[in-house]
Design an enzyme around this catalytic site. Structure first.
Site, PDB file in Angstrom:
ATOM      1  N   LYS A 287      29.585  42.355  50.485  1.00 16.69           N
ATOM      2  CA  LYS A 287      29.751  40.915  50.305  1.00 16.69           C
ATOM      3  C   LYS A 287      28.807  40.165  51.231  1.00 16.69           C
ATOM      4  O   LYS A 287      28.449  40.683  52.288  1.00 16.69           O
ATOM      5  CB  LYS A 287      31.190  40.503  50.678  1.00 16.69           C
ATOM      6  CG  LYS A 287      32.235  40.865  49.652  1.00 16.69           C
ATOM      7  CD  LYS A 287      33.588  40.314  50.074  1.00 16.69           C
ATOM      8  CE  LYS A 287      34.652  40.645  49.036  1.00 16.69           C
ATOM      9  NZ  LYS A 287      34.407  40.046  47.719  1.00 16.69           N
ATOM     10  N   ARG A 361      40.967  46.513  41.200  1.00 18.73           N
ATOM     11  CA  ARG A 361      41.377  47.122  39.930  1.00 18.73           C
ATOM     12  C   ARG A 361      41.375  48.647  40.028  1.00 18.73           C
ATOM     13  O   ARG A 361      42.109  49.334  39.327  1.00 18.73           O
ATOM     14  CB  ARG A 361      40.473  46.604  38.791  1.00 18.73           C
ATOM     15  CG  ARG A 361      39.012  46.895  38.943  1.00 18.73           C
ATOM     16  CD  ARG A 361      38.122  45.998  38.090  1.00 18.73           C
ATOM     17  NE  ARG A 361      37.904  44.687  38.702  1.00 18.73           N
ATOM     18  CZ  ARG A 361      37.158  43.724  38.168  1.00 18.73           C
ATOM     19  NH1 ARG A 361      36.559  43.900  37.006  1.00 18.73           N
ATOM     20  NH2 ARG A 361      37.014  42.578  38.794  1.00 18.73           N
TER      21      ARG A 361
HETATM   22  N1  BES Z   1      39.116  40.467  46.938  1.00 19.94           N
HETATM   23  C1  BES Z   1      38.110  40.049  46.067  1.00 19.94           C
HETATM   24  C2  BES Z   1      38.460  38.777  45.307  1.00 19.94           C
HETATM   25  C3  BES Z   1      38.375  37.500  46.090  1.00 19.94           C
HETATM   26  C4  BES Z   1      37.167  36.902  46.294  1.00 19.94           C
HETATM   27  C5  BES Z   1      39.507  36.880  46.534  1.00 19.94           C
HETATM   28  C6  BES Z   1      37.102  35.708  46.969  1.00 19.94           C
HETATM   29  C7  BES Z   1      39.450  35.685  47.198  1.00 19.94           C
HETATM   30  C8  BES Z   1      38.238  35.087  47.419  1.00 19.94           C
HETATM   31  C9  BES Z   1      37.818  41.131  45.031  1.00 19.94           C
HETATM   32  O1  BES Z   1      37.962  42.425  45.478  1.00 19.94           O
HETATM   33  C10 BES Z   1      36.396  40.981  44.614  1.00 19.94           C
HETATM   34  O2  BES Z   1      35.554  41.162  45.427  1.00 19.94           O
HETATM   35  N2  BES Z   1      36.174  40.639  43.349  1.00 19.94           N
HETATM   36  C11 BES Z   1      34.861  40.435  42.849  1.00 19.94           C
HETATM   37  C12 BES Z   1      34.769  41.093  41.497  1.00 19.94           C
HETATM   38  C13 BES Z   1      33.379  41.145  40.952  1.00 19.94           C
HETATM   39  C14 BES Z   1      32.556  42.122  41.746  1.00 19.94           C
HETATM   40  C15 BES Z   1      33.440  41.544  39.514  1.00 19.94           C
HETATM   41  C16 BES Z   1      34.646  38.928  42.721  1.00 19.94           C
HETATM   42  O3  BES Z   1      35.558  38.223  42.325  1.00 19.94           O
HETATM   43  O4  BES Z   1      33.560  38.485  43.081  1.00 19.94           O
HETATM   44 MN    MN Z   2      36.181  43.169  46.379  1.00 24.00          MN
END
Ligand code: BES
Ligand code: MN
Ligand code: ZN
Length: 504
Positions: A287, A361
Site C-alpha cells: 500500500k 477475501r
Molecule cells: N483493508 C483493505 C480495505 C480498506 C481500504 C479499508 C481502505 C479501509 C480503507 C483491503 O484489504 C484492501 O486493501 N482492499 C483493496 C482491494 C483491491 C486491491 C482490489 C482496496 O480496496 O483497495
Molecule cells: Mn488489503
C-alpha cells in the site's frame, strides 16, 4: 478482558418530590417545548422558579443549546444540566449524537455519576424502550476512552455509573424499560470491547494477542465455549488461501471459535465470521504510505464478533451463535505470497492471487468454508473489505450483499432500528466475470476498479453456495479518521439488534 466503563446504569421512576432527593453529581434534563408542563418537575421549578423556567425558555427560543446550573437549595443533585432534545421525528443518528454529547459534557464536568431524567413531556411518538436502549448504549459507548498505550497522558474517566430516571411511568412500563436499559448497556459494552481491540496498535494486537484476550473471556463469561486454531491446525484443514496471507509475516495466524448456546438445543446456529487482519500493509502489492496506520483497524470485523458475543453472554440471550475471528497479519517479506501465485483453498477451488492487498477475501473464503461444519441456519461475515465502499457509501452506512433477500432485509431493518445503518448493493451475475482467469479456478481480483465492493462479495459468493449468507462491508463504518480518529464499535449494535430481535 471486558471493557465495561460504567459499572451500572440503574432505572428508577421519580415523582416531583423524589426528584429533589436524587443524590447525583449531575442531574440531566432534556428540554423540549412541553418540558415546563412535566409534572415531575413541579417542585424543582418551585425551588428555583425563575432560573429553571428561564433556562428552559432560553433553550427553546434557540439562544442556548445546553445550560449547566449550580443546583438550587433543597435539591440534592450537585449540578444540573439542561440540554435541548432533538425533534421527536429526528433521525436516529441525531439522537445518538445527543446522548453522546451528554456523556461528553458529563465527562468534562468531572462528574462521578449522572442521572438522566426522561420526562413525562417526552413526545408520545417516541418508543420509550427504544429511547432507553439507545441512550444506555450510547452513554456506555461514549464513556469509553482509550488509555491502554499511554503513560504520561492518561485521561482518567471520572464517570463511573449512571441512572435513567422516568417521570410518570406505570410499574409494568418501568419493568419493561429497565430491561431495555440493561440491553442497551450490554450492547454499549460490546461496542467498547470492539473499539478497544480496534484501537490497540498492531504491535499490541497480533493474532496471538487476540487469541489470549479471546480465551480470557471465558473467565467472565463461562457460558462461552472458546477454542482456537493455529497455523498447523489451519494447514491440516487445507486452508491454503488463508495461510497464503499470513505467509509473509513472522506473526502466525490464529482463528478463534466462540460458541454460545443459549437457545433451544437443536436450533441451528447463526454463524458470524469476522475479518481479523491485525495489520494490512498490502503485502507484496504494498500500500502507499499515507494513512497506512489506519490498517490496524483491518481487524474490526473480528472485533465485532468479539464484542457481540460478550453482549449476548452478558444478557444470557436465548440464541445459538457461533463466532469466528479470522486473524492474520498481511506483510511483505522474502516468504510472502507474490502476485500470480496460485493457492488451493479449503473448498478445493484454486485461486490466482493477482493482488496480495485483496487479502480479506482470501482469509474469509476458507473461514466461510469452515463455517459449514456448524450447520448454520445463516452465515454473516463482517469485514473491512474494500476501499470502494468508503467511496460508495461513506461512514453513515455499511454495505450489505447477500445470496438471500429475506436475510438482507432483516439486516437492513436491524440497521434502521438500531441506528447502525446499512445499505444493500446488488450481487448480480453480471459481476461474476471479475474472478475469471486462465490460470486457476478463480482470481482474487479482476475487471478494473469499478464496483470493487460488489466484486469482493462476488468472489466470496463462490464459497457460500450451501447456506443463506450475507456479507457486511464495514470499511467505512468501523472507525473514524481525522480528529475523532478511533473505532466506532460498529456493527455491534446492528448485530445485537438482529440477533436479539430480528427473528432469524
Ligand atoms: N483493508 C483493505 C480495505 C480498506 C481500504 C479499508 C481502505 C479501509 C480503507 C483491503 O484489504 C484492501 O486493501 N482492499 C483493496 C482491494 C483491491 C486491491 C482490489 C482496496 O480496496 O483497495
Ligand atoms: Mn488489503
Ligand atoms: Zn485488508
Amino acid at each position: 478482558m471486558t471493557y465495561k466503563v460504567l459499572s451500572s446504569i440503574a432505572t428508577k421512576s421519580v415523582n416531583s418530590a423524589e426528584l429533589l432527593k436524587i443524590r447525583t453529581d449531575l442531574l440531566i434534563i432534556g428540554v423540549n417545548k412541553k418540558t415546563t408542563s412535566a409534572i415531575e418537575l413541579k417542585s424543582l421549578k418551585n425551588s428555583a422558579k425563575s432560573l429553571i423556567t428561564q433556562s428552559i425558555r432560553e433553550i427553546n427560543n434557540g439562544s442556548r443549546k445546553s445550560i449547566f446550573l449550580p443546583t438550587p437549595e433543597r435539591l440534592k443533585a450537585k449540578n444540573l444540566l439542561l440540554i435541548k432534545e432533538p425533534k421527536p421525528k429526528a433521525a436516529s443518528f441525531l439522537w445518538i449524537k445527543y446522548f453522546s454529547e451528554i456523556m461528553n459534557l458529563a465527562k468534562s464536568s468531572k462528574a462521578k455519576d449522572f442521572a438522566f431524567l426522561v420526562t413525562s413531556a417526552t413526545p408520545k411518538t417516541i418508543d420509550l424502550n427504544w429511547l432507553s436502549e439507545i441512550s444506555a448504549r450510547t452513554f456506555e459507548a461514549s464513556a469509553y476512552t482509550f488509555n491502554a498505550t499511554k503513560n504520561k497522558t492518561v485521561v482518567p474517566v471520572s464517570v463511573k455509573k449512571g441512572s435513567l430516571l422516568f417521570g410518570g411511568l406505570t410499574s409494568a412500563k418501568l419493568k419493561s424499560v429497565k430491561a431495555s436499559v440493561i440491553t442497551g448497556h450490554a450492547v454499549g459494552e460490546g461496542m467498547n470491547a470492539a473499539k478497544h481491540l480496534g484501537d490497540l496498535p498492531a504491535n499490541h494486537c497480533t493474532p496471538r494477542i487476540i487469541e489470549r484476550k479471546t480465551k480470557a473471556l471465558k473467565k467472565h463469561f463461562p457460558a462461552l465455549k472458546i477454542s482456537s486454531l493455529n497455523e498447523k491446525d489451519l494447514a491440516k484443514l487445507k486452508m491454503g488461501s488463508y495461510l497464503s496471507v499470513a505467509k509473509g509475516s513472522d506473526e502466525p495466524p490464529r482463528m478463534m471459535v466462540i460458541e454460545y448456546k443459549g437457545g433451544p438445543k437443536h436450533k441451528q446456529p447463526l454463524a458470524l465470521v469476522g475479518k481479523g487482519i491485525t495489520f494490512d500493509t498490502g503485502g507484496i502489492s504494498l500500500k502507499p504510505g499515507s494513512a497506512m496506520d489506519e490498517m490496524k483497524w483491518d481487524m474490526c470485523g473480528a472485533a465485532s464478533v468479539f464484542g457481540v458475543m460478550q453482549t449476548l453472554a452478558r444478557l444470557k440471550a436465548k440464541v445459538n451463535i457461533v463466532g469466528l475471528m479470522v486473524c492474520a497479519e498481511n506483510m511483505p517479506s522474502a516468504r510472502a505470497t507474490k502476485p500470480g501465485d496460485v493457492v488451493t483453498s479449503m473448498s478445493g477451488q484454486t485461486i490466482e492471487i493477482l493482488n496480495t492487498d485483496a487479502e480479506g477475501r482470501l482469509i474469509l473464503c476458507d473461514a466461510l468454508t469452515y463455517a459449514k461444519k456448524f450447520k448454520p441456519s445463516h452465515v454473516i461475515d463482517m469485514a473491512t473489505l474494500t476501499g470502494a465502499v468508503v467511496i460508495a457509501l461513506g461512514s453513515p452506512a455499511s454495505g450489505v450483499m447477500a445470496n438471500n433477500q429475506p436475510l438482507a432485509d432483516k439486516i437492513l431493518a436491524a440497521g434502521e432500528a438500531s441506528g447502525d445503518r446499512a445499505w444493500q448493493l446488488p450481487l448480480w451475475e453480471e459481476y461474476e466475470h471479475c474472478t475469471k482467469t486462465n490460470f486457476a479456478d478463480l482470481a482474487n481480483i479482476g475487471g478494473g476498479r469499478e464496483a470493487g465492493t460488489i466484486k469482493a462479495a462476488s468472489f466470496l459468493s463462490n464459497f457460500t453456495k450451501d447456506y443463506k449468507w450475507a456479507h457486511i462491508d464495514i470499511a467505512a463504518s468501523a472507525w473514524n479518521s481525522g480528529t475523532k480518529k478511533g473505532g466506532t464499535g460498529r456493527p455491534v449494535p446492528l448485530l445485537a439488534e438482529l440477533i436479539l430481535k430480528g427473528n432469524l
